[in-house]
Design a protein around this motif. Structure first.
Motif, PDB file in Angstrom:
ATOM      1  N   MET A 252       0.786  -1.275   0.013  1.00 44.09           N
ATOM      2  CA  MET A 252      -0.070   0.074  -0.007  1.00 44.09           C
ATOM      3  C   MET A 252       0.789   1.255  -0.049  1.00 44.09           C
ATOM      4  O   MET A 252       1.215   1.784   0.874  1.00 44.09           O
ATOM      5  CB  MET A 252      -0.888   0.009   1.397  1.00 44.09           C
ATOM      6  N   GLY A 253       1.305   1.590  -0.978  1.00 47.52           N
ATOM      7  CA  GLY A 253       1.932   2.879  -1.206  1.00 47.52           C
ATOM      8  C   GLY A 253       1.516   3.693  -2.431  1.00 47.52           C
ATOM      9  O   GLY A 253       0.176   4.290  -2.133  1.00 47.52           O
ATOM     10  N   MET A 254       2.070   3.839  -3.523  1.00 44.98           N
ATOM     11  CA  MET A 254       1.406   4.548  -4.670  1.00 44.98           C
ATOM     12  C   MET A 254       0.262   3.687  -5.462  1.00 44.98           C
ATOM     13  O   MET A 254      -0.604   4.318  -6.060  1.00 44.98           O
ATOM     14  CB  MET A 254       2.427   4.668  -5.819  1.00 44.98           C
ATOM     15  N   GLY A 255       0.434   2.302  -4.986  1.00 46.53           N
ATOM     16  CA  GLY A 255      -0.811   1.577  -5.809  1.00 46.53           C
ATOM     17  C   GLY A 255      -1.178   0.674  -4.632  1.00 46.53           C
ATOM     18  O   GLY A 255      -0.946   0.882  -3.436  1.00 46.53           O
ATOM     19  N   ILE A 256      -1.934  -0.314  -4.976  1.00 51.84           N
ATOM     20  CA  ILE A 256      -2.436  -1.414  -3.901  1.00 51.84           C
ATOM     21  C   ILE A 256      -2.431  -2.591  -4.480  1.00 51.84           C
ATOM     22  O   ILE A 256      -3.122  -2.710  -5.475  1.00 51.84           O
ATOM     23  CB  ILE A 256      -3.846  -1.064  -3.150  1.00 51.84           C
ATOM     24  N   LYS A 317      -7.984   4.147  -7.007  1.00 52.49           N
ATOM     25  CA  LYS A 317      -8.010   5.646  -7.217  1.00 52.49           C
ATOM     26  C   LYS A 317      -8.690   6.301  -5.612  1.00 52.49           C
ATOM     27  O   LYS A 317      -8.709   7.428  -5.653  1.00 52.49           O
ATOM     28  CB  LYS A 317      -8.938   5.935  -8.262  1.00 52.49           C
ATOM     29  N   LEU A 318      -9.244   5.408  -4.894  1.00 48.46           N
ATOM     30  CA  LEU A 318      -9.742   5.908  -3.709  1.00 48.46           C
ATOM     31  C   LEU A 318      -8.723   5.690  -2.520  1.00 48.46           C
ATOM     32  O   LEU A 318      -8.849   6.551  -1.556  1.00 48.46           O
ATOM     33  CB  LEU A 318     -11.095   5.144  -3.397  1.00 48.46           C
ATOM     34  N   VAL A 319      -7.820   4.915  -2.597  1.00 47.30           N
ATOM     35  CA  VAL A 319      -7.124   4.601  -1.418  1.00 47.30           C
ATOM     36  C   VAL A 319      -5.695   4.818  -1.686  1.00 47.30           C
ATOM     37  O   VAL A 319      -4.847   4.767  -0.450  1.00 47.30           O
ATOM     38  CB  VAL A 319      -7.316   3.188  -0.816  1.00 47.30           C
ATOM     39  N   VAL A 434       1.520  -5.373   6.086  1.00 49.82           N
ATOM     40  CA  VAL A 434       1.466  -4.294   5.193  1.00 49.82           C
ATOM     41  C   VAL A 434       2.602  -3.585   4.892  1.00 49.82           C
ATOM     42  O   VAL A 434       3.517  -3.307   5.927  1.00 49.82           O
ATOM     43  CB  VAL A 434       0.497  -3.002   5.900  1.00 49.82           C
ATOM     44  N   GLU A 435       2.873  -3.267   3.639  1.00 49.96           N
ATOM     45  CA  GLU A 435       4.114  -2.639   3.152  1.00 49.96           C
ATOM     46  C   GLU A 435       3.631  -1.457   2.448  1.00 49.96           C
ATOM     47  O   GLU A 435       2.800  -1.203   1.763  1.00 49.96           O
ATOM     48  CB  GLU A 435       4.908  -3.688   2.414  1.00 49.96           C
ATOM     49  N   GLY A 436       4.475  -0.456   2.456  1.00 45.28           N
ATOM     50  CA  GLY A 436       4.397   0.897   1.880  1.00 45.28           C
ATOM     51  C   GLY A 436       4.404   2.127   2.506  1.00 45.28           C
ATOM     52  O   GLY A 436       4.003   1.959   3.938  1.00 45.28           O
ATOM     53  N   GLY A 437       4.813   3.208   1.985  1.00 51.21           N
ATOM     54  CA  GLY A 437       5.153   4.463   2.675  1.00 51.21           C
ATOM     55  C   GLY A 437       3.641   4.981   2.963  1.00 51.21           C
ATOM     56  O   GLY A 437       3.950   5.738   4.256  1.00 51.21           O
ATOM     57  N   LEU A 438       2.556   4.715   2.510  1.00 53.50           N
ATOM     58  CA  LEU A 438       1.531   5.147   3.004  1.00 53.50           C
ATOM     59  C   LEU A 438       0.991   4.707   4.312  1.00 53.50           C
ATOM     60  O   LEU A 438       0.532   5.708   4.975  1.00 53.50           O
ATOM     61  CB  LEU A 438       0.415   4.983   1.845  1.00 53.50           C
ATOM     62  N   TYR A 439       1.165   3.609   4.554  1.00 55.51           N
ATOM     63  CA  TYR A 439       1.108   2.843   5.716  1.00 55.51           C
ATOM     64  C   TYR A 439       2.215   3.111   6.772  1.00 55.51           C
ATOM     65  O   TYR A 439       1.866   3.795   8.196  1.00 55.51           O
ATOM     66  CB  TYR A 439       0.806   1.235   5.717  1.00 55.51           C
ATOM     67  N   GLU A 440       3.494   3.490   6.356  1.00 59.08           N
ATOM     68  CA  GLU A 440       4.519   3.325   7.261  1.00 59.08           C
ATOM     69  C   GLU A 440       4.796   4.759   7.831  1.00 59.08           C
ATOM     70  O   GLU A 440       5.062   5.095   9.089  1.00 59.08           O
ATOM     71  CB  GLU A 440       5.753   2.997   6.726  1.00 59.08           C
ATOM     72  N   HIS A 441       4.639   5.791   6.778  1.00 55.36           N
ATOM     73  CA  HIS A 441       4.800   7.398   7.387  1.00 55.36           C
ATOM     74  C   HIS A 441       3.651   7.942   7.544  1.00 55.36           C
ATOM     75  O   HIS A 441       3.826   9.149   8.089  1.00 55.36           O
ATOM     76  CB  HIS A 441       5.587   7.965   6.105  1.00 55.36           C
ATOM     77  N   TYR A 442       2.436   7.610   7.308  1.00 52.41           N
ATOM     78  CA  TYR A 442       1.213   8.518   7.329  1.00 52.41           C
ATOM     79  C   TYR A 442       0.511   7.907   8.604  1.00 52.41           C
ATOM     80  O   TYR A 442      -0.450   7.046   8.436  1.00 52.41           O
ATOM     81  CB  TYR A 442       0.473   8.260   5.903  1.00 52.41           C
ATOM     82  N   ARG A 443       0.738   8.565   9.898  1.00 53.03           N
ATOM     83  CA  ARG A 443       0.414   7.962  10.945  1.00 53.03           C
ATOM     84  C   ARG A 443      -1.187   8.001  11.277  1.00 53.03           C
ATOM     85  O   ARG A 443      -1.740   7.086  11.450  1.00 53.03           O
ATOM     86  CB  ARG A 443       1.009   8.920  12.253  1.00 53.03           C
TER      87      ARG A 443
END
Length: 491
Positions: A252-256, A317-319, A434-443
């Motif tokens: 879960m980063g730029m895509g999913i 496109k929603l997530v 879960v892997e990806g910057g969206l999960y890791e860095h977006y608290r």
């Protein structure tokens, strides 16, 4: 007498000017209030249309479960699902120990990784990674040329970093190889070395595996690749190394993207061999999930129409991080045009598509400073919007919150749907990596995701779904795949 007339006239003129000024001031204040009320109406409508209450989340979870069952049985499923033969993808047991290498190919670059595992679920350590950008001529060239380049860079990396300790010499060392498909469709279309659209075909993957191994041999790299798989499959392998209860991974980063373990009997249509294993690894293209119950807005519809792939990848496109910032930008643009949120002139940069990236979105959303100073800085930096009031900056932060909360809660619903499909909600622990910057860095995004799962399952069952960040970070799944193949080959 003349002087008196002049004085009276001047006084009357002044009075008219004062009255006129007061009228203009009143008109200006009323216009400003009307604009602000319109801003609030747009905001309330956005919040209402993006709302994802628990009943709606359950509708989506049950729909996904039905789509998964259809994907395992139908020849024309709405969500594409593909399995991997047991000879090419095996998951770790937690006993793997030694020195391992991995490669993660991602669009126009690739990662080379090296790390050690201690066995018995010991953490990954001595992790080293190197990112190398691929020359444009190799992206548009033949796959053989690309893999020769990767093999050569791997050879250099080994010479620089390898101490040759901890590597089994009974046979060639396994090399984990994962692929992260580009989210940008223009990049994918321009790439001739890898036909991204055909990667679901086992024959295509086997051909790529053969070409990679040939390149490794050519450049005297004493390693082998068992299979070319999606990065999320590697994330699942990493989760399984640490826990036998690991059943799924989500990138879960730029895509999913999603990979999960399925009972072999449930996925007979997907099997490409008569496997003896009781479980199979299934890659599910969650990005294509669509439903009438998805909370869509006019901004989503416009963004979809203007995208490079209209009508597809609706859920993504929603997530995903690729699109969250763009949705926020479109809302801000409407407010700028209709309510003069940033002044009478619409800022030029606000018209630029995809200029607002998810890390900047997260920074504005998570701004806890007085008067939203971070929001102020980002508006200046990205859109060249200066002199905003704290009230305006608060509106920007609220838009970020609405869009991010919707995305996070939708992802939470799919997690619950997946675990329910596996029949594990009521009586078994299920770990989702879960892997990806969206999960890791977006608290805040991460917190919204976790809370949505808790709300759906309640205090009694929510502890049965454990959501963990991937071990080792981006690309590290290739190492766990290498470890599992080496271990299984020797056992």
């Amino acid at each position: 007498m003349r002087k008196e007339v002049i004085v009276v006239a001047a006084t009357a003129t002044t009075a008219v000017a004062v009255v006129g000024g007061a009228v203009l001031l009143h008109k200006w204040k009323r216009q400003r209030e009307n604009r602000w009320r319109h801003t609030q109406r747009i905001l309330r409508k956005l919040a209402s249309e993006c709302a994802a209450p628990v009943p709606k989340l359950w509708l989506l979870a049950n729909e996904l479960m039905a789509e998964m069952q259809s994907g395992l049985a139908s020849d024309k499923p709405k969500i594409q699902m593909s399995s991997f033969p047991s000879y090419s993808v095996s998951l770790p047991t937690g006993d793997e120990a030694g020195l391992y290498y991995g490669i993660n190919l991602r669009g126009n670059s690739f990662l080379i990784l090296k790390a050690r595992l201690g066995g018995k679920n010991e953490p990954i350590y001595d992790l080293q990674r190197q990112e190398t950008h691929i020359p444009p001529n190799l992206i548009t060239g033949e796959s053989k040329e690309l893999f020769d380049f990767i093999a050569l860079e791997l050879s250099k990396f080994i010479s620089m970093h390898d101490d040759n300790s901890g590597v089994a010499k009974l046979e060639k060392v396994k090399l984990g190889f994962t692929i992260s498909a580009p989210v940008d469709q223009d990049v994918a279309s321009a790439c001739k070395a890898i036909d991204w659209k055909k990667l679901n075909d086992h024959t295509v993957r086997e051909q790529l595996t053969t070409e990679i191994n040939h390149a490794l041999t050519t450049h005297s790299v004493d390693m082998q690749v068992s299979a070319v798989v999606d990065e999320v499959v590697g994330d699942l392998a990493g989760g399984r190394y640490y826990s036998r209860d690991s059943v799924a991974a989500i990138s879960m980063g730029m895509g999913i993207d999603v990979a999960y373990t399925e009972i072999a009997q449930e996925a007979q249509k997907l099997q490409t061999e008569s496997a003896n294993s009781v479980e199979m690894v299934v890659n599910m293209q969650l990005r294509d999930f669509s439903s009438v119950n998805l909370p869509l807005t006019e901004f989503d519809a416009t963004m979809d129409l203007e995208s490079t792939n209209p009508g597809v990848r609706v859920f993504e496109k929603l997530v995903s991080g690729m699109y969250l910032g763009e949705i926020v930008r479109k809302v801000l643009l409407k407010m700028a045009q209709e309510t003069a949120l940033f002044g009478d002139i619409v800022p030029t940069k606000l018209i630029t598509p995809y200029i607002l990236r998810s890390p900047d979105l997260a920074a504005m959303h998570q701004d806890t400073s007085e008067d939203y100073k971070v929001v102020d800085e980002k508006l200046k930096e990205i859109f060249e919007i200066a002199n905003t009031t704290p009230m305006v900056r608060e509106v920007v932060a609220e838009i970020c919150d609405i869009v991010a909360e919707r995305g996070a809660r939708l992802v939470g619903a799919t997690m619950v749907g997946l675990v329910k499909k596996l029949g594990r909600i009521a009586n078994r622990k299920s770990v989702i990596t879960v892997e990806g910057g969206l999960y890791e860095h977006y608290r805040i995004f991460r917190n919204y995701l976790h809370s949505s799962v808790w709300e759906m399952l309640g205090s009694e069952l929510s502890d049965n779904v454990i959501i963990e960040h991937s071990h080792g970070g981006s690309g590290a799944g290739a190492l766990f795949l290498a470890a599992s193949h080496t271990h299984n080959a020797h056992s």
